[in-house]
Design an enzyme around this catalytic site. Structure first.
Site, short mmCIF file in Angstrom:
data_model
loop_
_atom_site.label_atom_id
_atom_site.label_comp_id
_atom_site.label_asym_id
_atom_site.label_seq_id
_atom_site.Cartn_x
_atom_site.Cartn_y
_atom_site.Cartn_z
CG PHE A 125 -9.06 -7.69 46.76
CD1 PHE A 125 -8.94 -6.76 45.75
CD2 PHE A 125 -10.02 -8.68 46.63
CE1 PHE A 125 -9.77 -6.80 44.63
CE2 PHE A 125 -10.86 -8.74 45.52
CZ PHE A 125 -10.72 -7.79 44.51
CB SER A 126 -3.88 -10.75 50.83
OG SER A 126 -2.89 -10.73 51.84
CG ASN A 127 -3.38 -4.41 52.00
OD1 ASN A 127 -3.29 -3.89 50.89
ND2 ASN A 127 -4.39 -4.15 52.82
#
Length: 305
Positions: free
Chosen positions: A75-77
């Site tokens: 879920f890395s921005n």
């Protein structure tokens, strides 16, 4: 799209305003609460992700880099922002992902797939080597001439972009708060405040979003190097909710309530923990009466998808 045109387009949007907010907490303490709306910098590359990437991508473009590698979770921005940039710039991107999402890719990973990203799922033991010289050397043997950008984009070049946040501030604050995961944003804020006479007395307070007491502080110190002369900073570790990307019903409900009160979208991985901590600290008398507080909305809503 021409690479230089893309950077020019994004550079135009890299100054965000400070917005005073009035949620139903804090007013009785005489506290002025403002939010630096870095979430509005760009619809995809928002907040500290663009701040930390802009000074890494500019020389990469000048050097005609053809391949970039970086690291992150499902879920890395950071990976989402970098993947978008590489796609727009026609640069091959390899994302090394902690954990195997191959059978159930997150919305963030689905975007990376659409952007033709080369995704490598690795186990936690392998992922822990992401900063070790031998592992990075092996990566470069597999991908000659690739540029490796650290997890979260946190490196020396990142500090320059984050420092610009301090330069943009219109008023003086007693406290600036930001979430902490890879250390680059907090280090940039500390360095920016140290070098700016107008803001050098400001207290920089990080809210740890993962279990990392001692570890997060060391990440920040490693980035500051010889510039760690400012002792007006600390990291609070009481609001990680069990670890990175961990949350509970209370936090998720808070995120919803905060949006209803302020019309500012937050998520439970980074910004939600920041504002939850801010409310709790205010209500428990952490800040002196009549303090002026700035919360940095670092953007990125992958945790809410």
């Amino acid at each position: 799209m021409n690479k230089n045109n893309l950077l020019s387009q994004l550079t135009i949007t890299t100054s965000s305003a400070e917005s005073i907010i009035q949620p139903n907490w804090g007013a009785k303490y005489g506290i002025t609460l403002a939010v630096k709306r870095d979430d509005l910098l760009h619809p995809v590359i928002s907040g500290n992700k663009w701040r930390k990437l802009k000074h890494a991508l500019t020389p990469a473009i000048a050097a005609k880099t053809q391949h970039i590698i970086s690291f992150g979770g499902g879920f890395s921005n950071h990976l989402h922002a970098l993947g978008y940039c590489c796609h727009q710039l026609n640069i091959q991107f390899t994302a090394i992902i902690r954990g195997d999402y191959s059978h159930n890719p997150s919305p963030m990973l689905q975007d990376l797939i659409c952007w033709k990203t080369n995704i490598l799922y690795v186990d936690r033991k392998t992922y822990q080597q992401r900063g070790e010289p031998d592992y990075l050397k092996r990566l470069l043997q597999l991908y000659p001439d690739a540029l490796i950008i650290p997890e979260g984009g946190s490196q020396q070049q990142a500090l320059q972009g984050v420092e610009e946040i301090i330069q943009e501030l219109q008023v003086q604050y007693d406290y600036i708060l930001a979430p902490v995961a890879s250390g680059g944003t907090l280090a940039g804020l500390i360095k920016g405040a140290t070098q700016n006479v107008k803001h050098h007395s400001c207290q920089i307070l990080g809210i740890g979003v993962l279990k990392g007491e001692g570890y997060l502080e060391q990440l920040v110190r490693d980035l500051l190097v010889e510039d760690d002369n400012n002792k007006n900073w600390q990291i609070n570790h009481n609001y990680h909710f069990g670890g990175y990307a961990k949350s509970n019903h209370e936090l998720k409900e808070f995120c919803d309530d905060f949006y209803q009160q302020t019309e500012i979208k937050i998520e439970p991985v980074y910004s939600g923990k920041l504002f939850f901590a801010l409310r709790d600290l205010i209500n428990n008398g952490y800040f002196p009466q009549n303090s002026r507080i700035l919360a940095l909305h670092t953007g990125g809503l992958q945790g809410a998808r």
